[in-house]
Motif scaffolding. Structure first.
Motif, PDB file in Angstrom:
ATOM      1  N   ARG A 116       0.972  -1.564   0.047  1.00  0.00           N
ATOM      2  CA  ARG A 116      -0.188   0.487   0.002  1.00  0.00           C
ATOM      3  C   ARG A 116       0.763   1.029   0.081  1.00  0.00           C
ATOM      4  NH1 ARG A 116      -1.672   3.113   4.470  1.00  0.00           N
ATOM      5  NH2 ARG A 116      -1.256   1.220   5.977  1.00  0.00           N
ATOM      6  N   TYR A 117       1.948   1.210   0.603  1.00  0.00           N
ATOM      7  CA  TYR A 117       2.727   2.771   0.880  1.00  0.00           C
ATOM      8  C   TYR A 117       3.464   3.309  -0.855  1.00  0.00           C
ATOM      9  CZ  TYR A 117       2.621   3.969   5.853  1.00  0.00           C
ATOM     10  OH  TYR A 117       2.419   4.377   6.673  1.00  0.00           O
ATOM     11  N   GLU A 124       0.937   4.053  -3.453  1.00  0.00           N
ATOM     12  CA  GLU A 124       0.302   5.501  -2.582  1.00  0.00           C
ATOM     13  C   GLU A 124       1.729   6.351  -3.429  1.00  0.00           C
ATOM     14  OE1 GLU A 124      -0.447   5.649   1.740  1.00  0.00           O
ATOM     15  OE2 GLU A 124      -2.223   5.176   1.601  1.00  0.00           O
ATOM     16  N   TYR A 125       2.524   5.955  -3.357  1.00  0.00           N
ATOM     17  CA  TYR A 125       4.003   6.629  -3.135  1.00  0.00           C
ATOM     18  C   TYR A 125       3.606   6.546  -5.156  1.00  0.00           C
ATOM     19  CZ  TYR A 125       8.378   8.122  -5.648  1.00  0.00           C
ATOM     20  OH  TYR A 125       9.540   9.251  -6.312  1.00  0.00           O
ATOM     21  N   TYR A 126       3.939   5.891  -5.750  1.00  0.00           N
ATOM     22  CA  TYR A 126       3.879   5.873  -7.930  1.00  0.00           C
ATOM     23  C   TYR A 126       2.569   6.996  -7.731  1.00  0.00           C
ATOM     24  CZ  TYR A 126       7.589   2.853  -7.840  1.00  0.00           C
ATOM     25  OH  TYR A 126       8.762   1.679  -7.450  1.00  0.00           O
ATOM     26  N   GLU A 127       0.990   6.743  -7.392  1.00  0.00           N
ATOM     27  CA  GLU A 127      -0.095   7.851  -6.954  1.00  0.00           C
ATOM     28  C   GLU A 127       0.693   8.694  -7.747  1.00  0.00           C
ATOM     29  OE1 GLU A 127      -2.864   6.596  -8.899  1.00  0.00           O
ATOM     30  OE2 GLU A 127      -1.928   4.493  -9.056  1.00  0.00           O
ATOM     31  N   ARG A 128       1.354   9.831  -6.023  1.00  0.00           N
ATOM     32  CA  ARG A 128       1.755  10.521  -6.118  1.00  0.00           C
ATOM     33  C   ARG A 128       2.841  11.271  -7.403  1.00  0.00           C
ATOM     34  NH1 ARG A 128       0.007  11.566  -0.604  1.00  0.00           N
ATOM     35  NH2 ARG A 128       0.703   9.274   0.745  1.00  0.00           N
ATOM     36  N   SER A 129       3.630  10.020  -8.251  1.00  0.00           N
ATOM     37  CA  SER A 129       4.164  10.730  -8.565  1.00  0.00           C
ATOM     38  C   SER A 129       3.534  10.779  -9.649  1.00  0.00           C
ATOM     39  CB  SER A 129       5.566   9.152  -8.508  1.00  0.00           C
ATOM     40  OG  SER A 129       4.852   8.071  -8.857  1.00  0.00           O
ATOM     41  N   VAL A 130       2.545   9.807 -10.128  1.00  0.00           N
ATOM     42  CA  VAL A 130       1.531  10.294 -11.678  1.00  0.00           C
ATOM     43  C   VAL A 130       1.547  11.980 -11.182  1.00  0.00           C
ATOM     44  CG1 VAL A 130      -0.062   9.845 -12.507  1.00  0.00           C
ATOM     45  CG2 VAL A 130       1.528   7.908 -11.532  1.00  0.00           C
ATOM     46  N   LYS A 131       0.932  12.010  -9.779  1.00  0.00           N
ATOM     47  CA  LYS A 131       0.542  13.786 -10.023  1.00  0.00           C
ATOM     48  C   LYS A 131       1.383  14.498 -10.375  1.00  0.00           C
ATOM     49  CE  LYS A 131      -3.182  12.311  -7.075  1.00  0.00           C
ATOM     50  NZ  LYS A 131      -3.152  11.150  -6.824  1.00  0.00           N
TER      51      LYS A 131
END
Length: 378
Positions: free
Chosen positions: A99-100, A103-110
């Motif tokens: 999960r951690y 979440e980091y990869y989702e932040r990086s897409v943004k």
């Protein structure tokens, strides 16, 4: 956010408590594993890099060379983090580590959208540089200065002022950007900087840098003790990299023109992380810079933008007092101002291209890291 007590965990989070050895039941006082040592080295690396950034004096902070160094820091941290991910595929496939990292990869897409609008902002500054170029080459000659050269310079200075006013107003009145002064003037003079859109070419009209930063930082909190233990400290590495990403994107938005640049983003991180002190110190220094009277309505805190405004103001004040024929004293004054403007112009000419390429490299490195990371953890 209240400080987290890390003292009950093993050597994998030694780096969170500088100069203090922490022993847990699992470590039993033995030397740390290679994984624990690598995680500790990552924390120390981040701290050292940000301490170096924080050592910059006020003239260096938020300059093009300093932004270069900031992006180098991000790329260095990203490379080390990628190595950690690739060496811990097994753990990162399990909860809560999976999960951690997701979440980091989702932040990086943004963050990719931020990179795009920052490149557009650099292009906008390049347009301002072109107006400085007109002034510089019109007046920096061995010949005597004539009326035609002054008129050409004054037009370039007016176009520059229109472009910068347009960007300032579009940022301070996001909802009313179509009624900004520069945009109205663009209809009158298609060669003026007013025609360059304040809106980014890479995102929609409603896109907001402030909201994007909020999305990147959403739910970004330090891992709990049980999560650190369950992931053998990997949760700390993911949190650290997430925070580096968040801070770097916030700083780019603070420095470079982009739509809806709101900087009122709160950074919450316990100072038990050894990199927290320099990051929070830089955050406060940048906020202090934005609060200065002459920078409050700036379209970007980049040091060179402030220099453009100062040079343009000095040249405008000077050209308003010019009468022909020019006296030797007045012509000498013009030449001196042109030399000052030339320093700013060449600084932009030499710095903007490499800066744009570096932002592009950050974009591609984020994409590659995410792709490789997702592939490695299945």
């Amino acid at each position: 956010m209240p400080a987290t007590d890390f003292s009950t965990f093993g050597r994998s989070i030694l780096s969170l408590r500088r100069d203090q050895q922490v022993h847990s039941m699992e470590s039993g006082g033995h030397e740390g594993t290679s994984q624990e040592l690598e995680l500790e080295a990552f924390q120390k690396q981040v701290a050292e890099l940000f301490n170096d950034l924080a050592s910059a004096d006020s003239d260096q902070l938020l300059s093009i060379p300093w932004i270069h160094k900031l992006l180098d820091v991000f790329l260095s941290c990203q490379e080390q983090f990628k190595s950690i991910v690739s060496k811990n595929k097994g753990l990162l496939n399990k909860s809560p580590a999976d999960r951690y990292v997701m979440e980091y990869y989702e932040r990086s897409v943004k963050a990719l959208d931020v990179c795009n609008v920052i490149r557009d902002g650099i292009e906008l500054i390049r347009q301002w540089q072109k107006q400085l170029e007109i002034v510089y080459y019109a007046l920096d000659s061995q010949r005597s200065i004539g009326e035609g050269q002054i008129r050409r310079s004054m037009k370039a200075l007016i176009d520059l002022a229109i472009g910068m006013i347009d960007e300032k107003e579009s940022n301070s009145s996001f909802a009313d950007r179509n009624r900004s002064f520069g945009r109205n003037n663009a209809q009158k003079d298609h060669n003026s900087l007013g025609q360059f859109r304040s809106l980014s070419w890479s995102v929609s009209r409603n896109w907001s840098a402030a909201k994007q930063l909020q999305a990147i930082g959403q739910n970004l909190v330090a891992p709990k003790n049980n999560e650190i233990s369950a992931t053998n400290g990997l949760a700390v590495a993911v949190f650290t990299m997430s925070y580096v990403l968040y801070f770097v994107m916030w700083t780019l938005v603070a420095a470079i023109p982009c739509q809806d640049r709101g900087l009122q983003t709160h950074f919450h991180v316990t100072r038990q992380f050894i990199w927290a002190a320099p990051v929070l110190a830089l955050h406060e220094r940048i906020l202090e810079e934005s609060r200065k009277r002459e920078r409050r309505n700036a379209c970007g805190l980049l040091r060179e933008i402030n220099k453009i405004e100062i040079c343009a103001r000095h040249m405008n004040e000077l050209t308003d007092t010019i009468h022909f024929p020019l006296s030797e004293e007045k012509e000498g004054e013009v030449k001196q101002r042109v030399q000052e403007l030339g320093i700013v112009y060449y600084g932009l000419k030499d710095g903007l291209g490499p800066l744009e390429r570096q932002v592009r490299e950050v974009f591609h490195r984020i994409v590659r890291s995410r792709t490789e990371g997702l592939d490695s953890i299945g």
